[in-house]
Write an enzyme that holds these catalytic residues in place. Structure first.
Site, PDB file in Angstrom:
ATOM      1  N   GLU A 198      17.192  21.245 -15.253  1.00 55.68           N
ATOM      2  CA  GLU A 198      18.095  20.607 -14.298  1.00 55.68           C
ATOM      3  C   GLU A 198      19.315  21.486 -14.050  1.00 55.68           C
ATOM      4  O   GLU A 198      20.288  21.433 -14.820  1.00 55.68           O
ATOM      5  CB  GLU A 198      18.561  19.255 -14.854  1.00 55.68           C
ATOM      6  CG  GLU A 198      17.462  18.252 -15.054  1.00 55.68           C
ATOM      7  CD  GLU A 198      17.968  16.839 -14.840  1.00 55.68           C
ATOM      8  OE1 GLU A 198      17.433  16.160 -13.976  1.00 55.68           O
ATOM      9  OE2 GLU A 198      18.924  16.434 -15.516  1.00 55.68           O
TER      10      GLU A 198
ATOM     11  N   GLU B 178      25.299  15.431 -17.588  1.00 50.79           N
ATOM     12  CA  GLU B 178      26.476  14.549 -17.517  1.00 50.79           C
ATOM     13  C   GLU B 178      27.005  14.235 -18.911  1.00 50.79           C
ATOM     14  O   GLU B 178      28.204  14.025 -19.093  1.00 50.79           O
ATOM     15  CB  GLU B 178      26.129  13.270 -16.731  1.00 50.79           C
ATOM     16  CG  GLU B 178      26.015  13.563 -15.240  1.00 50.79           C
ATOM     17  CD  GLU B 178      25.083  12.638 -14.473  1.00 50.79           C
ATOM     18  OE1 GLU B 178      24.718  11.570 -14.999  1.00 50.79           O
ATOM     19  OE2 GLU B 178      24.716  12.999 -13.337  1.00 50.79           O
TER      20      GLU B 178
ATOM     21  N   GLY C 226      22.964  15.350  -8.465  1.00 46.67           N
ATOM     22  CA  GLY C 226      23.817  14.392  -7.773  1.00 46.67           C
ATOM     23  C   GLY C 226      24.624  15.010  -6.643  1.00 46.67           C
ATOM     24  O   GLY C 226      25.542  14.386  -6.103  1.00 46.67           O
TER      25      GLY C 226
ATOM     26  N   HIS D  97      21.439  15.467 -21.303  1.00 41.64           N
ATOM     27  CA  HIS D  97      21.662  15.446 -19.853  1.00 41.64           C
ATOM     28  C   HIS D  97      22.997  16.121 -19.535  1.00 41.64           C
ATOM     29  O   HIS D  97      23.954  15.994 -20.287  1.00 41.64           O
ATOM     30  CB  HIS D  97      21.657  14.003 -19.333  1.00 41.64           C
ATOM     31  CG  HIS D  97      21.613  13.929 -17.850  1.00 41.64           C
ATOM     32  ND1 HIS D  97      22.747  14.045 -17.079  1.00 41.64           N
ATOM     33  CD2 HIS D  97      20.573  13.799 -16.992  1.00 41.64           C
ATOM     34  CE1 HIS D  97      22.392  13.970 -15.791  1.00 41.64           C
ATOM     35  NE2 HIS D  97      21.087  13.822 -15.720  1.00 41.64           N
TER      36      HIS D  97
ATOM     37  N   LYS E 114      20.991   6.424 -14.720  1.00 40.81           N
ATOM     38  CA  LYS E 114      22.400   6.668 -15.081  1.00 40.81           C
ATOM     39  C   LYS E 114      23.086   5.322 -15.367  1.00 40.81           C
ATOM     40  O   LYS E 114      22.472   4.438 -15.934  1.00 40.81           O
ATOM     41  CB  LYS E 114      23.104   7.448 -13.981  1.00 40.81           C
ATOM     42  CG  LYS E 114      22.296   8.655 -13.506  1.00 40.81           C
ATOM     43  CD  LYS E 114      23.069   9.583 -12.651  1.00 40.81           C
ATOM     44  CE  LYS E 114      22.150  10.631 -12.049  1.00 40.81           C
ATOM     45  NZ  LYS E 114      22.749  11.914 -11.865  1.00 40.81           N
TER      46      LYS E 114
ATOM     47  N   SER F 145      18.564  16.483  -7.422  1.00 36.43           N
ATOM     48  CA  SER F 145      18.438  16.059  -6.021  1.00 36.43           C
ATOM     49  C   SER F 145      17.006  16.113  -5.499  1.00 36.43           C
ATOM     50  O   SER F 145      16.772  16.386  -4.323  1.00 36.43           O
ATOM     51  CB  SER F 145      19.377  16.892  -5.126  1.00 36.43           C
ATOM     52  OG  SER F 145      20.727  16.692  -5.525  1.00 36.43           O
TER      53      SER F 145
ATOM     54  N   ASN G 108      16.030   8.589 -13.718  1.00 34.37           N
ATOM     55  CA  ASN G 108      17.233   8.433 -14.549  1.00 34.37           C
ATOM     56  C   ASN G 108      18.209   7.546 -13.788  1.00 34.37           C
ATOM     57  O   ASN G 108      18.834   7.983 -12.828  1.00 34.37           O
ATOM     58  CB  ASN G 108      17.863   9.810 -14.826  1.00 34.37           C
ATOM     59  CG  ASN G 108      19.179   9.674 -15.575  1.00 34.37           C
ATOM     60  OD1 ASN G 108      19.446   8.629 -16.185  1.00 34.37           O
ATOM     61  ND2 ASN G 108      20.004  10.713 -15.537  1.00 34.37           N
TER      62      ASN G 108
HETATM   63  C1  PEP Z   1      19.539  13.399 -12.950  1.00 35.84           C
HETATM   64  O1  PEP Z   1      20.319  12.480 -13.136  1.00 35.84           O
HETATM   65  O2  PEP Z   1      18.934  13.892 -13.899  1.00 35.84           O
HETATM   66  C2  PEP Z   1      19.367  13.903 -11.586  1.00 35.84           C
HETATM   67  C3  PEP Z   1      18.539  14.905 -11.381  1.00 35.84           C
HETATM   68  O3  PEP Z   1      20.107  13.290 -10.611  1.00 35.84           O
HETATM   69  P1  PEP Z   1      19.911  13.482  -9.017  1.00 35.84           P
HETATM   70  O4  PEP Z   1      18.434  13.355  -8.737  1.00 35.84           O
HETATM   71  O5  PEP Z   1      20.705  12.386  -8.417  1.00 35.84           O
HETATM   72  O6  PEP Z   1      20.414  14.848  -8.675  1.00 35.84           O
END
Ligand code: PEP
Length: 255
Positions: free
Chosen positions: A170, A100, A176, A98, A15, A216, A13
């Site tokens: 998630e 975010e 993040g 997501h 972003k 992460s 992803n």
């Molecule tokens: C994501 O954007 O879905 C995500 C898991 O980000 P990160 O790996 O940076 O935590």
């Protein structure tokens, strides 16, 4: 059906990162890493990068996904992109829900449900994101929150249609932040999601469903997370922006 029979999916992803030129470069670096991989590889790119990503990925098997779509087919929704528009330019996948989007753009369980419906109607496949906040985990309601998000998002989705949905667990507190869920925490929730799919649909559907972990995931922790029975791949943010790191994760998922 055991884990080994489901094909893992490693999705990056991006972003709100990467220009058109950077997109072409990064995909050309990912291509050799994805070649012959034992997992599917996908990149979820900003709308403005979709054409470049499709062009760069051509012939490689790397799938290109959008990061969102609107629930209406068309109309007075300034700044939005419909699922039909994505399908029209050859996109086959989109992320929906997501954290975010939920956190910064007012996404609710109901709008997630509407977007999933719109995506499926347009012929797209979906990576559906669910997960609890830190507060919810500390209150001991992770299972309930994930079940609620999943049940609402899948409202009206048939057993046939769910074959076009990947579920990404998630935990919001891990996205993040550099804080990864332990492999045991990821496995526990992914197993609960699979059990819920068995209840909502049937065992065969549940066993065939791809359930990713995201939060992460990186080159150092991917092996441990992806080893788990119910973790069928990853949705990766930060670590998907550098081909070398993403390549290590692709390798982990290919074992
Ligand atoms: C994501 O954007 O879905 C995500 C898991 O980000 P990160 O790996 O940076 O935590």
């Amino acid at each position: 059906m055991k884990k080994g029979v489901r094909k893992a999916v490693i999705a990056g992803n991006w972003k709100m990162n990467k220009t058109v030129g950077e997109t072409a470069r990064l995909i050309s670096e990912i291509k050799p890493l994805a070649e012959g991989a034992g997992c599917d590889v996908m990149v979820c790119v900003p709308f403005t990068d979709i054409f470049a990503a499709l062009e760069a990925a051509r012939g490689s098997g790397i799938k290109v996904s959008a990061q969102n779509c609107h629930w209406a087919e068309s109309g007075a929704f300034t700044g939005e992109i419909s699922a039909e528009m994505l399908a029209d330019i050859g996109v086959e996948w989109t992320l929906i829900g997501h954290s975010e989007r939920r956190q910064y753009f007012g996404e609710t369980n109901i709008t997630v449900q509407k977007r999933v419906r719109a995506a499926l109607n347009a012929g797209l496949s979906v990576i559906l994101c669910i997960g609890e906040t830190l507060d919810e985990r500390e209150q001991g309601i992770t299972s309930e929150i994930c079940a609620l998000q999943l049940k609402i998002a899948l409202g009206g989705v048939s057993a046939e249609e769910i074959k076009r949905i990947i579920i990404a667990y998630e935990p919001v507190w891990a996205i993040g932040t550099g804080k990864t869920a332990t492999a045991a925490q990821a496995e526990e929730v992914c197993a609960e999601i699979r059990a819920l799919l068995a209840k909502l649909y049937n065992t065969e559907t549940a066993e065939a469903s791809v359930i990713q972990y995201g939060g992460s995931m990186n080159a150092s922790n991917a092996d441990e997370l992806l080893d788990k029975e119910n973790v069928d791949g990853g949705l990766i943010g930060g670590a998907s922006l550098k081909a070398a790191d993403f390549g290590v994760i692709i390798k982990s998922a290919s074992r």
